[in-house]
Design a protein around this motif. Structure first.
Motif, mmCIF file in Angstrom:
data_model
loop_
_atom_site.group_PDB
_atom_site.id
_atom_site.type_symbol
_atom_site.label_atom_id
_atom_site.label_comp_id
_atom_site.label_asym_id
_atom_site.label_seq_id
_atom_site.Cartn_x
_atom_site.Cartn_y
_atom_site.Cartn_z
ATOM 1 N N THR A 210 0.854 -1.185 0.000
ATOM 2 C CA THR A 210 0.000 0.000 0.000
ATOM 3 C C THR A 210 0.885 1.228 0.000
ATOM 4 O OG1 THR A 210 -1.845 1.106 1.151
ATOM 5 C CG2 THR A 210 -0.127 0.139 2.526
ATOM 6 N N LYS B 60 0.049 5.235 8.303
ATOM 7 C CA LYS B 60 0.348 3.827 8.034
ATOM 8 C C LYS B 60 1.740 3.466 8.547
ATOM 9 C CE LYS B 60 -2.546 3.547 3.870
ATOM 10 N NZ LYS B 60 -2.540 3.425 2.395
ATOM 11 N N SER C 126 2.660 0.578 11.148
ATOM 12 C CA SER C 126 3.601 -0.436 10.700
ATOM 13 C C SER C 126 4.761 -0.595 11.672
ATOM 14 C CB SER C 126 4.129 -0.070 9.310
ATOM 15 O OG SER C 126 5.053 -1.018 8.851
#
Length: 301
Positions: A178, A184, A188
């Protein structure tokens, strides 16, 4: 601004380019549809024809990147590995920053004469997009649903079909799965800390399942003896906006490529095993992964 630069910035020119792309793309898709008649008679001829028809579409987008915007994709690599590029099939691992990252992968493929036959691991919804998606369908791109229980068999089956592909190709994978965003990245890195994995400053934690099944399915296919690991960053403008496809501004795209033999590449999707022995990777690549910016690669810092 010269005349060419002025024309490139005009909406009318954008409109003409879009018209040519759409018209030519739909014509090529129609021709590709008729080539299905060849599949039961001569599958390899069907594939070769569609590679060349695919090039007619893909090359327009590469032109958009390289000629229209004047973007230069600079690759830093080991001179000993460079002669292999384009002579062997390879898995090309790319990071995913912006919507037009795939153009950098296509530019790499075009540079080594493999644009028409190159493959990607893409979301299955893209197969329904006119022109590009339909073109990918006819060139046997590998589509996934991002649901591992469904993809485990369908992706492996699609990859197995490529084992007798008659043309050399790069198989392009965005290993992060992605696009990169700060939110994100934060999530992560929380996962990375929980699993005791290295912290990455400019990347998301790789999703290893797609990479592992690709290696396992394509290992020992023809001349497929190595992979190309590529990493690059596209700059945002002063307002933080990513580059647009028809933006005529020049971008500097830097990449570090190196051939990795498939022997030590893991064939399982264990998250920890994707990080190979540091001695197998170029030290500049390790700096790029673990904290240094792309500018540092050029300066050797």
């Amino acid at each position: 601004m010269d005349l060419a630069g002025l024309l490139k910035s005009q909406f009318l020119c954008h409109l003409v380019f879009c018209y040519v792309f759409i018209a030519s793309g739909l014509i090529i898709n129609t021709v590709q549809l008729f080539t299905l008649l060849l599949w039961p008679i001569n599958k390899q001829l069907f594939r070769k024809i569609n590679c060349r028809l695919s090039y007619c579409i893909s090359s327009q987008l590469v032109m958009l990147l390289e000629w229209w915007s004047g973007t230069e994709c600079t690759i830093f690599t080991d001179p000993r590995a460079y002669p292999k590029y384009g002579k062997e099939n390879a898995i090309v691992v790319l990071n995913h920053k912006f919507e037009i990252d795939f153009l950098c992968g296509w530019s790499l493929s075009e540079r080594f004469g493999l644009l028409g036959g190159s493959k990607v691991l893409a979301k299955k919804e893209l197969a329904y997009v006119p022109i590009i998606g339909w073109m990918w369908y006819f060139t046997e791109m590998v589509f996934c649903s991002r649901k591992w229980e469904q993809d485990r068999k369908t992706v492996a089956t699609s990859l197995q079909h490529l084992r007798d592909y008659p043309e050399k190709y790069f198989f392009l994978i965005h290993c992060e799965g992605t696009r990169f965003t700060e939110k994100k990245h934060e999530i992560s890195m929380q996962v990375a800390r929980a699993k005791g994995l290295p912290r990455l400053k400019h990347h998301l934690l790789p999703r290893t399942k797609g990479f592992a099944i690709t290696v396992r399915s394509l290992r020992n296919v023809g001349c497929l003896s190595g992979g190309v690991l590529q990493d690059g960053h596209l700059p945002r403008d002063a307002h933080g906006a990513p580059p647009a496809a028809l933006d005529p501004r020049e971008l500097a795209v830097l990449g570090l490529a190196g051939a990795l033999p498939f022997l030590p590449v893991p064939g399982q999707h264990d998250q920890e095993r994707v990080f190979l022995d540091a001695g197998q990777l170029h030290p500049c690549l390790l700096r790029g992964l673990h904290g240094s910016s792309m500018d540092d690669w050029c300066n050797g810092n």
